[in-house]
Scaffold this active site. Sequence first.
Site, PDB file in Angstrom:
ATOM      1  N   GLY A 103       1.292  -1.119   0.123  1.00  0.00           N
ATOM      2  CA  GLY A 103      -0.081  -0.127  -0.136  1.00  0.00           C
ATOM      3  C   GLY A 103       1.127   1.185  -0.137  1.00  0.00           C
ATOM      4  O   GLY A 103       2.329   1.314   0.748  1.00  0.00           O
ATOM      5  N   PHE A 141       2.336  10.323   1.564  1.00  0.00           N
ATOM      6  CA  PHE A 141       3.784  10.219   2.287  1.00  0.00           C
ATOM      7  C   PHE A 141       4.164   8.849   3.158  1.00  0.00           C
ATOM      8  O   PHE A 141       5.614   8.595   3.389  1.00  0.00           O
ATOM      9  CB  PHE A 141       4.511  11.376   3.641  1.00  0.00           C
ATOM     10  CG  PHE A 141       2.667  10.989   4.350  1.00  0.00           C
ATOM     11  CD1 PHE A 141       2.111  11.946   4.507  1.00  0.00           C
ATOM     12  CD2 PHE A 141       2.730  10.210   5.467  1.00  0.00           C
ATOM     13  CE1 PHE A 141       1.064  11.376   5.335  1.00  0.00           C
ATOM     14  CE2 PHE A 141       2.351   9.858   6.508  1.00  0.00           C
ATOM     15  CZ  PHE A 141       1.050  10.216   6.181  1.00  0.00           C
ATOM     16  N   ALA A 142       3.736   8.155   2.606  1.00  0.00           N
ATOM     17  CA  ALA A 142       4.356   6.923   3.490  1.00  0.00           C
ATOM     18  C   ALA A 142       4.105   5.248   2.197  1.00  0.00           C
ATOM     19  O   ALA A 142       2.914   5.198   1.792  1.00  0.00           O
ATOM     20  CB  ALA A 142       3.307   6.096   4.525  1.00  0.00           C
ATOM     21  N   VAL A 190       3.747   0.773   2.356  1.00  0.00           N
ATOM     22  CA  VAL A 190       3.497  -0.021   3.553  1.00  0.00           C
ATOM     23  C   VAL A 190       4.383  -1.532   2.983  1.00  0.00           C
ATOM     24  O   VAL A 190       3.515  -1.343   1.507  1.00  0.00           O
ATOM     25  CB  VAL A 190       2.144  -0.036   4.158  1.00  0.00           C
ATOM     26  CG1 VAL A 190       1.966  -1.726   4.692  1.00  0.00           C
ATOM     27  CG2 VAL A 190       1.884   1.156   4.440  1.00  0.00           C
ATOM     28  N   LYS A 212       5.882   0.507   7.277  1.00  0.00           N
ATOM     29  CA  LYS A 212       5.842   1.258   7.207  1.00  0.00           C
ATOM     30  C   LYS A 212       7.091   2.701   6.502  1.00  0.00           C
ATOM     31  O   LYS A 212       7.431   2.475   8.155  1.00  0.00           O
ATOM     32  CB  LYS A 212       3.933   2.438   8.330  1.00  0.00           C
ATOM     33  CG  LYS A 212       3.711   3.699   7.351  1.00  0.00           C
ATOM     34  CD  LYS A 212       2.574   3.964   8.497  1.00  0.00           C
ATOM     35  CE  LYS A 212       1.594   5.222   7.805  1.00  0.00           C
ATOM     36  NZ  LYS A 212       0.798   5.949   8.350  1.00  0.00           N
ATOM     37  N   ASP A 222     -10.825   8.910  10.611  1.00  0.00           N
ATOM     38  CA  ASP A 222     -11.072   8.952   9.625  1.00  0.00           C
ATOM     39  C   ASP A 222     -12.061   8.058   8.695  1.00  0.00           C
ATOM     40  O   ASP A 222     -11.189   6.849   8.221  1.00  0.00           O
ATOM     41  CB  ASP A 222      -9.961   8.818   8.356  1.00  0.00           C
ATOM     42  CG  ASP A 222      -9.957   8.785   6.877  1.00  0.00           C
ATOM     43  OD1 ASP A 222      -8.671   8.816   6.299  1.00  0.00           O
ATOM     44  OD2 ASP A 222     -11.262   8.672   6.298  1.00  0.00           O
TER      45      ASP A 222
HETATM   46  C1  LIG Z   1      -4.989  -4.060   0.262  1.00  0.00           C
HETATM   47  O1  LIG Z   1      -3.822  -4.342   1.218  1.00  0.00           O
HETATM   48  C2  LIG Z   1      -3.758  -5.195   1.462  1.00  0.00           C
HETATM   49  C3  LIG Z   1      -3.727  -6.679   1.338  1.00  0.00           C
HETATM   50  C4  LIG Z   1      -3.246  -7.911   1.592  1.00  0.00           C
HETATM   51  C5  LIG Z   1      -2.802  -7.215   3.308  1.00  0.00           C
HETATM   52  C6  LIG Z   1      -2.829  -6.251   3.716  1.00  0.00           C
HETATM   53  N1  LIG Z   1      -1.825  -6.324   4.798  1.00  0.00           N
HETATM   54  C7  LIG Z   1      -2.521  -5.052   6.087  1.00  0.00           C
HETATM   55  N2  LIG Z   1      -1.740  -4.787   6.556  1.00  0.00           N
HETATM   56  C8  LIG Z   1      -1.413  -3.877   7.558  1.00  0.00           C
HETATM   57  C9  LIG Z   1      -1.379  -2.932   6.845  1.00  0.00           C
HETATM   58  C10 LIG Z   1      -1.013  -1.036   7.821  1.00  0.00           C
HETATM   59  C11 LIG Z   1      -1.893  -1.247   8.987  1.00  0.00           C
HETATM   60  C12 LIG Z   1      -1.018   0.526   9.879  1.00  0.00           C
HETATM   61  C13 LIG Z   1      -0.667   0.510   9.154  1.00  0.00           C
HETATM   62  C14 LIG Z   1      -0.944   2.325   9.731  1.00  0.00           C
HETATM   63  O2  LIG Z   1      -0.574   3.027   9.005  1.00  0.00           O
HETATM   64  N3  LIG Z   1      -0.601   2.303  11.656  1.00  0.00           N
HETATM   65  C15 LIG Z   1      -0.522   3.927  11.837  1.00  0.00           C
HETATM   66  C16 LIG Z   1      -2.020   3.858  12.641  1.00  0.00           C
HETATM   67  O3  LIG Z   1      -2.911   2.589  12.641  1.00  0.00           O
HETATM   68  N4  LIG Z   1      -2.543   4.380  13.913  1.00  0.00           N
HETATM   69  C17 LIG Z   1      -3.276   4.377  14.261  1.00  0.00           C
HETATM   70  C18 LIG Z   1      -4.513   3.774  14.150  1.00  0.00           C
HETATM   71  C19 LIG Z   1      -5.301   3.841  14.964  1.00  0.00           C
HETATM   72  C20 LIG Z   1      -5.669   5.119  16.014  1.00  0.00           C
HETATM   73  C21 LIG Z   1      -4.638   6.185  15.824  1.00  0.00           C
HETATM   74  C22 LIG Z   1      -3.875   6.100  14.872  1.00  0.00           C
HETATM   75  C23 LIG Z   1      -0.406   1.185   7.803  1.00  0.00           C
HETATM   76  C24 LIG Z   1      -0.985  -0.686   7.091  1.00  0.00           C
HETATM   77  C25 LIG Z   1      -1.786  -2.799   5.682  1.00  0.00           C
HETATM   78  O4  LIG Z   1      -1.712  -1.649   5.434  1.00  0.00           O
HETATM   79  C26 LIG Z   1      -1.858  -1.907   3.582  1.00  0.00           C
HETATM   80  C27 LIG Z   1      -2.722  -0.337   3.609  1.00  0.00           C
HETATM   81  C28 LIG Z   1      -3.270  -0.398   2.023  1.00  0.00           C
HETATM   82  C29 LIG Z   1      -4.052   1.555   2.124  1.00  0.00           C
HETATM   83  N5  LIG Z   1      -5.143   1.039   2.340  1.00  0.00           N
HETATM   84  C30 LIG Z   1      -5.206   1.014   3.843  1.00  0.00           C
HETATM   85  C31 LIG Z   1      -4.000  -0.247   4.318  1.00  0.00           C
HETATM   86  N6  LIG Z   1      -1.954  -3.916   4.785  1.00  0.00           N
HETATM   87  C32 LIG Z   1      -3.050  -5.597   3.171  1.00  0.00           C
END
Ligand SMILES: COc1cccc(Nc2ncc(-c3ccc(C(=O)NCC(=O)Nc4ccccc4)cc3)c(OCC3CCNCC3)n2)c1
Length: 342
Positions: free
Chosen positions: A17, A21-22, A24, A39, A131
């Site tokens: 993903g 600016f990020a 993953v 990330k 969001d």
């Molecule tokens: C097609 O995508 C697939 C297909 C198959 C498996 C996966 N698995 C999979 N696992 C983990 C991630 C992930 C987890 C956390 C963060 C993050 O940015 N955390 C920060 C955060 O959560 N703050 C926060 C939370 C709550 C309160 C306050 C602050 C970023 C990415 C992921 O990303 C892919 C993106 C793609 C675009 N849409 C969003 C997801 N994808 C994804």
Amino acid sequence: KSYCALDGFYEMYDTIGSGGFAKVKLGVHCLTGEKVAIKIMDKKQLGDDLPRIRLEIDAMKSLSHQNVCKLFQVIETDAKIFMILEYCPDGELFDYIVERDRLTEDEARHFFRQIVAAVAYIHHKGFAHRDLKPENLLLDDDQQLKLIDFGLCAKPKGGMNSHLETCCGSPAYAAPELISGKCYLGSEADIWSMGVLLYALLCGYLPFDDDNIAILYRKIQCSHLQSGIYEKPEWLSESSMEMLDQLLQVDPKRRITVAQLLHHPWVLQDCNPSYNVQWESIYQTKELDDECVTEMAVSVGKSRKAMHSILSDWSYDYNTATYLLLWKRKQLSKSVRLMRDQ
Ligand SMILES: COc1cccc(Nc2ncc(-c3ccc(C(=O)NCC(=O)Nc4ccccc4)cc3)c(OCC3CCNCC3)n2)c1
């Protein structure tokens, strides 16, 4: 492209993903063999958004809940910041709904209860997400939802009256008071977005939608009716429609609160009374699990006491990541063993 900062600690695989600016990438934590999401942010690109990343990292360190994506480690070099995060193998709830057209009421309730739990938890911790949408709800391999904030929108619950704040939310999920630029409470706006989310789960499309943003805003606001005008397809039950009406109240003061949601009959329907919405965290991150501490101590030839005091600092380094991943594996009653050759 391998980053030397991770060499030996994480293997990096393809990109799963990317947002403004990020980026993953899928990663593997070498010592446990567990998959993680890595990330990657470029400090130069972040510019004056850098302080917001530090705020998010601090926020994530204080969040530990079964329905909120977990932060395991933070690695900072002079050019990059890496966040090692919980990987959700079954991807976005968005794709799950699209594949099925729409969900049955029972399945929608199964997911909605977890969304209510996650939102009640972050509100309890003083944050509003701002969001909430199916792209920010990920599935792990046993239909458990994990809330993420990919676009850096989660903020302290207080109101934000600058109109610019709407830029980070997604218009179709944005509450009327948010798009009208009035001063609003993030927690009340989150409840509206949960209404849009529940509608998407039950119907497979959005309650308010239009390619023209001005028309979309008007559909959301139509304040002359207490709740925005939205179509109610015939497959919706009476109780589902009533639940939606209480969430999609145009006047935020008439909108149901997350505390009322936790005890709402539609949310609790078909669940044995003891099984209330588990909004409290099952993680007691304060006391450490002995078996995991011991396994880590043995694998590096340290005493349990020494390993225990290292882990008690919660410095979100490789030790914190190893502990949290071992602990997560133990929760799934899997083996608590580390690779020992290192
Ligand atoms: C097609 O995508 C697939 C297909 C198959 C498996 C996966 N698995 C999979 N696992 C983990 C991630 C992930 C987890 C956390 C963060 C993050 O940015 N955390 C920060 C955060 O959560 N703050 C926060 C939370 C709550 C309160 C306050 C602050 C970023 C990415 C992921 O990303 C892919 C993106 C793609 C675009 N849409 C969003 C997801 N994808 C994804």
